[in-house]
Design a protein around this motif. Structure first.
Motif, PDB file in Angstrom:
ATOM      1  N   SER A 143      36.657   0.784  76.310  1.00 48.01           N
ATOM      2  CA  SER A 143      36.058   1.061  75.012  1.00 48.01           C
ATOM      3  C   SER A 143      34.688   0.406  74.911  1.00 48.01           C
ATOM      4  CB  SER A 143      36.966   0.557  73.878  1.00 48.01           C
ATOM      5  OG  SER A 143      37.110  -0.850  73.952  1.00 48.01           O
ATOM      6  N   VAL A 144      33.968   0.797  73.876  1.00 47.17           N
ATOM      7  CA  VAL A 144      32.677   0.182  73.597  1.00 47.17           C
ATOM      8  C   VAL A 144      32.627  -0.152  72.107  1.00 47.17           C
ATOM      9  CG1 VAL A 144      31.568   2.443  73.238  1.00 47.17           C
ATOM     10  CG2 VAL A 144      30.166   0.443  73.759  1.00 47.17           C
ATOM     11  N   LEU A 145      32.097  -1.338  71.785  1.00 52.62           N
ATOM     12  CA  LEU A 145      31.903  -1.762  70.403  1.00 52.62           C
ATOM     13  C   LEU A 145      30.422  -1.729  70.095  1.00 52.62           C
ATOM     14  CD1 LEU A 145      34.285  -4.848  69.995  1.00 52.62           C
ATOM     15  CD2 LEU A 145      34.725  -2.461  69.413  1.00 52.62           C
ATOM     16  N   ILE A 146      30.053  -1.011  69.046  1.00 52.41           N
ATOM     17  CA  ILE A 146      28.651  -0.871  68.658  1.00 52.41           C
ATOM     18  C   ILE A 146      28.479  -1.412  67.248  1.00 52.41           C
ATOM     19  CG2 ILE A 146      26.731   0.725  68.324  1.00 52.41           C
ATOM     20  CD1 ILE A 146      28.178   2.678  70.190  1.00 52.41           C
ATOM     21  N   VAL A 147      27.566  -2.338  67.093  1.00 48.36           N
ATOM     22  CA  VAL A 147      27.262  -2.897  65.772  1.00 48.36           C
ATOM     23  C   VAL A 147      26.160  -2.064  65.129  1.00 48.36           C
ATOM     24  CG1 VAL A 147      26.512  -4.934  64.506  1.00 48.36           C
ATOM     25  CG2 VAL A 147      27.868  -5.196  66.575  1.00 48.36           C
ATOM     26  N   GLY A 148      26.305  -1.798  63.859  1.00 45.75           N
ATOM     27  CA  GLY A 148      25.291  -1.033  63.149  1.00 45.75           C
ATOM     28  C   GLY A 148      25.388  -1.274  61.659  1.00 45.75           C
ATOM     29  N   THR A 149      24.748  -0.446  60.901  1.00 43.78           N
ATOM     30  CA  THR A 149      24.754  -0.569  59.449  1.00 43.78           C
ATOM     31  C   THR A 149      25.242   0.731  58.823  1.00 43.78           C
ATOM     32  OG1 THR A 149      22.427   0.142  59.315  1.00 43.78           O
ATOM     33  CG2 THR A 149      22.847  -2.220  59.467  1.00 43.78           C
ATOM     34  N   VAL A 165      30.824   8.800  66.386  1.00 45.96           N
ATOM     35  CA  VAL A 165      30.818   7.970  65.176  1.00 45.96           C
ATOM     36  C   VAL A 165      30.163   8.724  64.025  1.00 45.96           C
ATOM     37  CG1 VAL A 165      29.961   5.838  64.137  1.00 45.96           C
ATOM     38  CG2 VAL A 165      30.819   5.818  66.485  1.00 45.96           C
ATOM     39  N   HIS A 166      29.066   9.400  64.303  1.00 44.22           N
ATOM     40  CA  HIS A 166      28.341  10.115  63.247  1.00 44.22           C
ATOM     41  C   HIS A 166      29.173  11.257  62.659  1.00 44.22           C
ATOM     42  CE1 HIS A 166      24.107   8.635  64.594  1.00 44.22           C
ATOM     43  NE2 HIS A 166      24.703   7.805  63.753  1.00 44.22           N
ATOM     44  N   ARG A 167      30.097  11.814  63.411  1.00 44.60           N
ATOM     45  CA  ARG A 167      30.931  12.885  62.880  1.00 44.60           C
ATOM     46  C   ARG A 167      31.843  12.394  61.768  1.00 44.60           C
ATOM     47  NH1 ARG A 167      30.846  14.905  68.324  1.00 44.60           N
ATOM     48  NH2 ARG A 167      32.686  13.670  68.909  1.00 44.60           N
ATOM     49  N   ILE A 168      32.244  11.130  61.813  1.00 42.61           N
ATOM     50  CA  ILE A 168      33.138  10.602  60.776  1.00 42.61           C
ATOM     51  C   ILE A 168      32.423   9.658  59.821  1.00 42.61           C
ATOM     52  CG2 ILE A 168      35.173  10.830  62.251  1.00 42.61           C
ATOM     53  CD1 ILE A 168      35.057   7.794  62.715  1.00 42.61           C
ATOM     54  N   CYS A 169      31.244   9.179  60.232  1.00 40.43           N
ATOM     55  CA  CYS A 169      30.483   8.238  59.402  1.00 40.43           C
ATOM     56  C   CYS A 169      28.992   8.530  59.591  1.00 40.43           C
ATOM     57  CB  CYS A 169      30.831   6.806  59.793  1.00 40.43           C
ATOM     58  SG  CYS A 169      30.147   5.534  58.706  1.00 40.43           S
ATOM     59  N   PRO A 170      28.472   9.588  58.950  1.00 36.88           N
ATOM     60  CA  PRO A 170      27.080  10.023  59.178  1.00 36.88           C
ATOM     61  C   PRO A 170      26.040   8.948  58.884  1.00 36.88           C
ATOM     62  CG  PRO A 170      28.330  11.686  57.967  1.00 36.88           C
ATOM     63  CD  PRO A 170      29.180  10.459  57.999  1.00 36.88           C
ATOM     64  N   GLU A 171      26.357   8.018  57.973  1.00 45.62           N
ATOM     65  CA  GLU A 171      25.363   7.001  57.596  1.00 45.62           C
ATOM     66  C   GLU A 171      25.300   5.836  58.568  1.00 45.62           C
ATOM     67  OE1 GLU A 171      29.179   5.975  55.301  1.00 45.62           O
ATOM     68  OE2 GLU A 171      28.156   7.729  56.124  1.00 45.62           O
ATOM     69  N   PHE A 172      26.151   5.829  59.594  1.00 46.91           N
ATOM     70  CA  PHE A 172      26.156   4.719  60.551  1.00 46.91           C
ATOM     71  C   PHE A 172      24.875   4.733  61.377  1.00 46.91           C
ATOM     72  CE2 PHE A 172      27.119   2.780  64.686  1.00 46.91           C
ATOM     73  CZ  PHE A 172      27.658   1.569  64.299  1.00 46.91           C
ATOM     74  N   ALA A 173      24.152   3.598  61.370  1.00 46.97           N
ATOM     75  CA  ALA A 173      22.919   3.446  62.155  1.00 46.97           C
ATOM     76  C   ALA A 173      23.160   2.409  63.237  1.00 46.97           C
ATOM     77  CB  ALA A 173      21.759   3.015  61.253  1.00 46.97           C
ATOM     78  N   PRO A 174      23.288   2.819  64.505  1.00 54.34           N
ATOM     79  CA  PRO A 174      23.591   1.859  65.581  1.00 54.34           C
ATOM     80  C   PRO A 174      22.435   0.900  65.819  1.00 54.34           C
ATOM     81  CG  PRO A 174      23.080   4.008  66.501  1.00 54.34           C
ATOM     82  CD  PRO A 174      23.144   4.192  65.018  1.00 54.34           C
TER      83      PRO A 174
END
Length: 375
Positions: free
Chosen positions: A86-92, A67-76
């Motif tokens: 699959s896995v679903l991870i909620v973050g900001t 996820v961080h490779r395509i969206c570095p600001e994602f904070a799980p």
């Protein structure tokens, strides 16, 4: 009459009252598993901590890194749902809340399905559907990673086949959203046709799920539909997996999620899906049947073809579930799971659902034969 392809005996259940005229999948010409744990409600403040220890933690670390490779600001923040696929991870992401979906099963069928879902969200960037859908934030189809906005709302149902009929207001909202979507005509080249009807019908016949007469009847209806729609045949844009659990109800209107099956189908596919899972809501089924067939005999035939395929798919799914439950129960010599809130074991609940699906398929089969007889 169609019989189960595996020897499944269902325990006694009270006889359900006969449906009123017109409540079945076909309007008579004369009268013209188990609930999953609720997910955190979207829109509530996020809290919690992801456990990244152990073997499962290593898998989650790989998912977060993707996820961080395509969206570095994602904070799980927390795991919303996890399965073998699959896995679903909620973050900001900054001030916004997002959901990251990471593919765990790298088999070709799931990779292709994941790419299809990403393609749908990308198409929605320039061609917004008439219903609310999550906004795309980032995606990497090659590595099976998708980040979308987290939408506020509560699921219209917590399970694939709700044990109780949802409130009428909820059903009206869902059917209204589906109707708007089905009337939408995006550029044809943006979406493909996920279902090859002729091949699926032949395959179910080869597997013994359709009788010879089923095969002939469905091919007759399909042939008529292909000729009536011109070179492209009849088609309608559909969500492709219009389960109540894929609809979030919010104060600003329904939100449709999980677009991995979206594309062009015969008219009535989404309505057939809803009809199949609303076994405990005869009034809703009657309304769906009337809606699906109000455009005439061609719409009726398309709805019935869809309904036979959807119900047969559900039967295959739950026969597999029953067999798996029986295998898991065998070593212990008893039920494979604790009792459900209704006092039934998981195996008994699955058998009751399977029995209902066979009853529904028999009704749909009679409707198909009646429709062929009117041609």
């Amino acid at each position: 009459m169609h019989t189960a392809s595996s020897s499944v005996s269902a325990p006694y259940r009270p006889r359900r009252p006969a449906s009123p005229a017109g409540a079945g999948p076909y309007l008579d010409p004369v009268h013209a598993g188990r609930a999953r744990r609720p997910a955190p409600a979207a829109g509530h403040p996020l809290s919690g901590r992801i456990d990244l220890s152990g073997p499962q933690g290593a898998q989650l670390r790989m998912a977060v890194a993707a996820v961080h490779r395509i969206c570095p600001e994602f904070a799980p923040v927390q795991v919303l749902r996890r399965s073998g696929r699959s896995v679903l991870i909620v973050g900001t992401t900054g001030r916004a809340t997002a959901v990251a979906k990471c593919l765990l099963d790298r088999s070709s069928v799931w990779i292709e399905r994941f790419r299809h879902e990403i393609a749908a969200y990308r198409a929605f960037v320039r061609h917004r559907p008439p219903v609310r859908a999550p906004r795309l934030i980032a995606a990497d189809p090659e590595n099976g990673t998708l980040v979308i906005e987290r939408m506020a709302g509560r699921p219209a149902a917590l399970s694939r086949h709700p044990a109780e009929a949802p409130p009428r207001a909820d059903l009206r909202a869902v059917l209204g959203a589906i109707g708007l979507l089905n009337a939408w005509r995006p550029p044809a080249e943006l979406f493909d046709r996920p279902l090859d009807y002729a091949s699926r019908i032949s395959r179910y016949h080869e597997l013994g799920l359709f009788t010879d007469r089923d095969l002939g009847d469905l091919q007759k209806l399909l042939h008529g539909l292909a000729h009536s729609g011109g070179r492209q045949g009849l088609s309608q844009f559909s969500h492709g997996d219009a389960l109540l659990s894929n609809v979030l109800l919010s104060p600003t209107g329904p939100v449709l999620v999980d677009w991995e099956h979206a594309g062009w189908y015969l008219p009535g596919y989404d309505l057939a899906t809803l009809w199949a899972v609303l076994g405990d809501s005869p009034a809703a089924r009657r309304h769906i049947s009337q809606t699906a067939q109000q455009a005439g005999s061609q719409a009726r035939d398309a709805f019935l073809v869809n309904l036979m395929l959807v119900l047969t798919r559900e039967i295959r799914t739950y026969e597999t579930a029953v067999q798996r439950t029986m295998r898991e129960a065998a070593p212990a010599g008893g039920p494979a799971a604790t009792a459900t809130p209704g006092g039934l074991s998981a195996g008994e609940e699955q058998r009751l659902l399977l029995r209902r699906l066979h009853d529904d398929c028999a009704r749909a089969r009679r409707a198909v034969r009646a429709a062929v007889g009117t041609r």
